[in-house]
Design a protein around this motif. Sequence first.
Motif, PDB file in Angstrom:
ATOM      1  N   ALA A 233       0.839  -1.207   0.000  1.00  0.00           N
ATOM      2  CA  ALA A 233       0.000   0.000   0.000  1.00  0.00           C
ATOM      3  C   ALA A 233       0.868   1.249   0.000  1.00  0.00           C
ATOM      4  O   ALA A 233       0.589   2.210  -0.735  1.00  0.00           O
ATOM      5  N   GLU A 234       1.907   1.259   0.816  1.00  0.00           N
ATOM      6  CA  GLU A 234       2.789   2.425   0.889  1.00  0.00           C
ATOM      7  C   GLU A 234       3.566   2.610  -0.411  1.00  0.00           C
ATOM      8  O   GLU A 234       3.783   3.742  -0.864  1.00  0.00           O
ATOM      9  N   ARG A 235       3.968   1.515  -1.028  1.00  0.00           N
ATOM     10  CA  ARG A 235       4.742   1.587  -2.273  1.00  0.00           C
ATOM     11  C   ARG A 235       3.920   2.166  -3.419  1.00  0.00           C
ATOM     12  O   ARG A 235       4.435   2.926  -4.254  1.00  0.00           O
ATOM     13  N   LEU A 236       2.642   1.819  -3.446  1.00  0.00           N
ATOM     14  CA  LEU A 236       1.795   2.213  -4.582  1.00  0.00           C
ATOM     15  C   LEU A 236       1.033   3.520  -4.348  1.00  0.00           C
ATOM     16  O   LEU A 236       0.417   4.037  -5.278  1.00  0.00           O
ATOM     17  N   ALA A 237       1.050   4.049  -3.144  1.00  0.00           N
ATOM     18  CA  ALA A 237       0.191   5.182  -2.775  1.00  0.00           C
ATOM     19  C   ALA A 237       0.460   6.440  -3.581  1.00  0.00           C
ATOM     20  O   ALA A 237      -0.439   7.269  -3.781  1.00  0.00           O
ATOM     21  N   SER A 238       1.680   6.624  -4.064  1.00  0.00           N
ATOM     22  CA  SER A 238       2.020   7.858  -4.781  1.00  0.00           C
ATOM     23  C   SER A 238       1.991   7.679  -6.301  1.00  0.00           C
ATOM     24  O   SER A 238       2.392   8.580  -7.037  1.00  0.00           O
ATOM     25  N   GLY A 239       1.504   6.542  -6.762  1.00  0.00           N
ATOM     26  CA  GLY A 239       1.493   6.275  -8.203  1.00  0.00           C
ATOM     27  C   GLY A 239       0.282   6.843  -8.910  1.00  0.00           C
ATOM     28  O   GLY A 239      -0.393   7.756  -8.404  1.00  0.00           O
ATOM     29  N   ASN A 240      -0.009   6.285 -10.077  1.00  0.00           N
ATOM     30  CA  ASN A 240      -1.160   6.737 -10.862  1.00  0.00           C
ATOM     31  C   ASN A 240      -2.465   6.207 -10.262  1.00  0.00           C
ATOM     32  O   ASN A 240      -2.456   5.565  -9.208  1.00  0.00           O
ATOM     33  N   GLN A 241      -3.576   6.469 -10.963  1.00  0.00           N
ATOM     34  CA  GLN A 241      -4.878   6.068 -10.418  1.00  0.00           C
ATOM     35  C   GLN A 241      -4.964   4.565 -10.185  1.00  0.00           C
ATOM     36  O   GLN A 241      -5.500   4.112  -9.177  1.00  0.00           O
TER      37      GLN A 241
ATOM     38  N   ASP B 235      -2.484   2.509  -9.566  1.00  0.00           N
ATOM     39  CA  ASP B 235      -1.664   2.179  -8.409  1.00  0.00           C
ATOM     40  C   ASP B 235      -2.371   2.557  -7.102  1.00  0.00           C
ATOM     41  O   ASP B 235      -2.343   1.801  -6.120  1.00  0.00           O
ATOM     42  N   GLN B 236      -3.003   3.717  -7.088  1.00  0.00           N
ATOM     43  CA  GLN B 236      -3.669   4.162  -5.866  1.00  0.00           C
ATOM     44  C   GLN B 236      -4.896   3.295  -5.555  1.00  0.00           C
ATOM     45  O   GLN B 236      -5.203   3.036  -4.392  1.00  0.00           O
ATOM     46  N   TRP B 237      -5.558   2.837  -6.607  1.00  0.00           N
ATOM     47  CA  TRP B 237      -6.685   1.907  -6.397  1.00  0.00           C
ATOM     48  C   TRP B 237      -6.175   0.612  -5.772  1.00  0.00           C
ATOM     49  O   TRP B 237      -6.746   0.090  -4.825  1.00  0.00           O
ATOM     50  N   ALA B 238      -5.044   0.126  -6.291  1.00  0.00           N
ATOM     51  CA  ALA B 238      -4.433  -1.072  -5.722  1.00  0.00           C
ATOM     52  C   ALA B 238      -3.998  -0.806  -4.276  1.00  0.00           C
ATOM     53  O   ALA B 238      -4.182  -1.652  -3.390  1.00  0.00           O
ATOM     54  N   SER B 239      -3.431   0.366  -4.015  1.00  0.00           N
ATOM     55  CA  SER B 239      -3.012   0.720  -2.661  1.00  0.00           C
ATOM     56  C   SER B 239      -4.205   0.694  -1.704  1.00  0.00           C
ATOM     57  O   SER B 239      -4.105   0.216  -0.562  1.00  0.00           O
ATOM     58  N   ALA B 240      -5.338   1.196  -2.188  1.00  0.00           N
ATOM     59  CA  ALA B 240      -6.544   1.200  -1.362  1.00  0.00           C
ATOM     60  C   ALA B 240      -6.996  -0.223  -1.031  1.00  0.00           C
ATOM     61  O   ALA B 240      -7.397  -0.526   0.099  1.00  0.00           O
ATOM     62  N   LEU B 241      -6.903  -1.111  -2.018  1.00  0.00           N
ATOM     63  CA  LEU B 241      -7.302  -2.499  -1.776  1.00  0.00           C
ATOM     64  C   LEU B 241      -6.356  -3.185  -0.787  1.00  0.00           C
ATOM     65  O   LEU B 241      -6.787  -3.984   0.055  1.00  0.00           O
ATOM     66  N   TYR B 242      -5.070  -2.863  -0.871  1.00  0.00           N
ATOM     67  CA  TYR B 242      -4.123  -3.407   0.105  1.00  0.00           C
ATOM     68  C   TYR B 242      -4.447  -2.878   1.512  1.00  0.00           C
ATOM     69  O   TYR B 242      -4.362  -3.616   2.504  1.00  0.00           O
ATOM     70  N   GLN B 243      -4.812  -1.599   1.594  1.00  0.00           N
ATOM     71  CA  GLN B 243      -5.175  -1.046   2.902  1.00  0.00           C
ATOM     72  C   GLN B 243      -6.403  -1.752   3.459  1.00  0.00           C
ATOM     73  O   GLN B 243      -6.508  -2.004   4.665  1.00  0.00           O
TER      74      GLN B 243
ATOM     75  N   LEU C 184      -8.944   2.018   6.639  1.00  0.00           N
ATOM     76  CA  LEU C 184     -10.041   2.297   5.711  1.00  0.00           C
ATOM     77  C   LEU C 184     -10.149   3.788   5.425  1.00  0.00           C
ATOM     78  O   LEU C 184     -10.513   4.192   4.312  1.00  0.00           O
ATOM     79  N   ALA C 185      -9.839   4.624   6.410  1.00  0.00           N
ATOM     80  CA  ALA C 185      -9.849   6.073   6.195  1.00  0.00           C
ATOM     81  C   ALA C 185      -8.817   6.454   5.132  1.00  0.00           C
ATOM     82  O   ALA C 185      -9.073   7.296   4.266  1.00  0.00           O
ATOM     83  N   ILE C 186      -7.644   5.825   5.211  1.00  0.00           N
ATOM     84  CA  ILE C 186      -6.610   6.074   4.187  1.00  0.00           C
ATOM     85  C   ILE C 186      -7.087   5.579   2.831  1.00  0.00           C
ATOM     86  O   ILE C 186      -6.962   6.275   1.816  1.00  0.00           O
ATOM     87  N   ALA C 187      -7.668   4.386   2.815  1.00  0.00           N
ATOM     88  CA  ALA C 187      -8.096   3.766   1.557  1.00  0.00           C
ATOM     89  C   ALA C 187      -9.118   4.624   0.824  1.00  0.00           C
ATOM     90  O   ALA C 187      -8.995   4.860  -0.386  1.00  0.00           O
ATOM     91  N   ARG C 188     -10.110   5.112   1.554  1.00  0.00           N
ATOM     92  CA  ARG C 188     -11.167   5.858   0.861  1.00  0.00           C
ATOM     93  C   ARG C 188     -10.722   7.258   0.437  1.00  0.00           C
ATOM     94  O   ARG C 188     -11.403   7.919  -0.338  1.00  0.00           O
ATOM     95  N   GLY C 189      -9.568   7.701   0.909  1.00  0.00           N
ATOM     96  CA  GLY C 189      -9.060   9.011   0.519  1.00  0.00           C
ATOM     97  C   GLY C 189      -8.121   8.976  -0.675  1.00  0.00           C
ATOM     98  O   GLY C 189      -7.697  10.039  -1.159  1.00  0.00           O
ATOM     99  N   LEU C 190      -7.837   7.789  -1.166  1.00  0.00           N
ATOM    100  CA  LEU C 190      -6.900   7.673  -2.284  1.00  0.00           C
ATOM    101  C   LEU C 190      -7.565   7.939  -3.625  1.00  0.00           C
ATOM    102  O   LEU C 190      -8.765   7.676  -3.808  1.00  0.00           O
ATOM    103  N   ASN C 191      -6.791   8.445  -4.550  1.00  0.00           N
ATOM    104  CA  ASN C 191      -7.270   8.710  -5.904  1.00  0.00           C
ATOM    105  C   ASN C 191      -7.531   7.366  -6.589  1.00  0.00           C
ATOM    106  O   ASN C 191      -6.820   6.400  -6.366  1.00  0.00           O
ATOM    107  N   GLY C 192      -8.575   7.310  -7.400  1.00  0.00           N
ATOM    108  CA  GLY C 192      -8.894   6.061  -8.073  1.00  0.00           C
ATOM    109  C   GLY C 192     -10.009   5.296  -7.392  1.00  0.00           C
ATOM    110  O   GLY C 192     -10.531   4.335  -7.950  1.00  0.00           O
ATOM    111  N   VAL C 193     -10.384   5.703  -6.180  1.00  0.00           N
ATOM    112  CA  VAL C 193     -11.503   5.086  -5.471  1.00  0.00           C
ATOM    113  C   VAL C 193     -12.765   5.878  -5.779  1.00  0.00           C
ATOM    114  O   VAL C 193     -12.833   7.073  -5.492  1.00  0.00           O
TER     115      VAL C 193
END
Length: 354
Positions: free
Chosen positions: A54-62, A64-72, A92-101
């Motif tokens: 989740a941390e690795r993908l959080a700063s990527g494109n949409q 990646d951020q969608w994947a980061s949210a699923l990992y969270q 979950l708060a982090i997940a729903r704040g990511l781009n791509g969700v």
Amino acid sequence: MKRSLMCLLLSIWSFSASASPALQGDVIADLNALQSQLQEGALAQVIERATAQAERLASGNQSDQWASALYQQLAAGALARQDQPAAAADRLAIARGLNGVDDDQAARWLREEASLRRAADQRDQAIELLTEWLTSQQDIDTTWQLTRLLAQQERWEEAAEWLEQALSQTPEPSDAQQALTLAIYRNAGQSEQALSWLLDGLNAQSSAADWRQAAGLAQQAGQSGVAAGLWETAWQLGKLSEQEDFWLLIQLHLAGGTPARAAEHLEQALSEGDIVRDETNLRLLASAWRQAKDVEKALSAWQALALHTQAAADWRAYGQLAYAWGDEGQAKQAFARASALGDDEAEQWLAHFD
């Protein structure tokens, strides 16, 4: 709670395929593997791997951020199983704040986060989340949840506002919901609404506790006459039969503007031997008939009291009442008896008849 998180997790894949950014094949495989580990109970491994990804993908494109949210979300599920609801909610708060969700998915996670905040006893945060969720969703169960949370936090006026919406959508509230409704109305200072709501469901099958509660609410609302009427009905139905219930019945009638009914109950109880024929009860009976302005019965009751006590003050009071109501014959006899017992004031009254 844990089961609901798992159900949400298992429902994501079909949703993500049609409404969310596409995921790379290796990411999908990794998510599936972690999901299997989660189901098998490898919680620590899931948390460690999901967090790193989740941390690795959080700063990527949409995507990646969608994947980061699923990992969270996977990490949240594992943390919830470890009885760490607050930490799970944070994920979950982090997940729903990511781009791509998208909005629908964010709303689902918001509701799950609210459940976790509630489980973590973070009630104010849960209230904020549920309030936000209900601004765009209609759900009666969630409305009741929010109402209860507000009541638990003693935010009574807000609770009363949401209660109105909950009741409008609930044809037959459960026993727990009815108890919550009454608690909110009473603590919000809305005794009249509480009484009105309670009276709608009051009938011959209602328990003694329900009748007592209704009468109490009527008193709180300043409706003494209604309280007396409710207690009288419950008494007649046999719901209330204890000695203390009888005396409260008398008090309610006297306070509620129906003293004659109080006097009738007292007379019946005296004649049937249910209460003692002593000075206190005879005086109460006489006072009740006097308050009811029933001349004949009031004079008779005061005479009976004076005969029982043989007190000069009681004979004088009997005479004064008879005189005020125009019965000079009884008045003169009463004053004469009081005078004979040494009452100087009665002597002055007797002068009116010379």
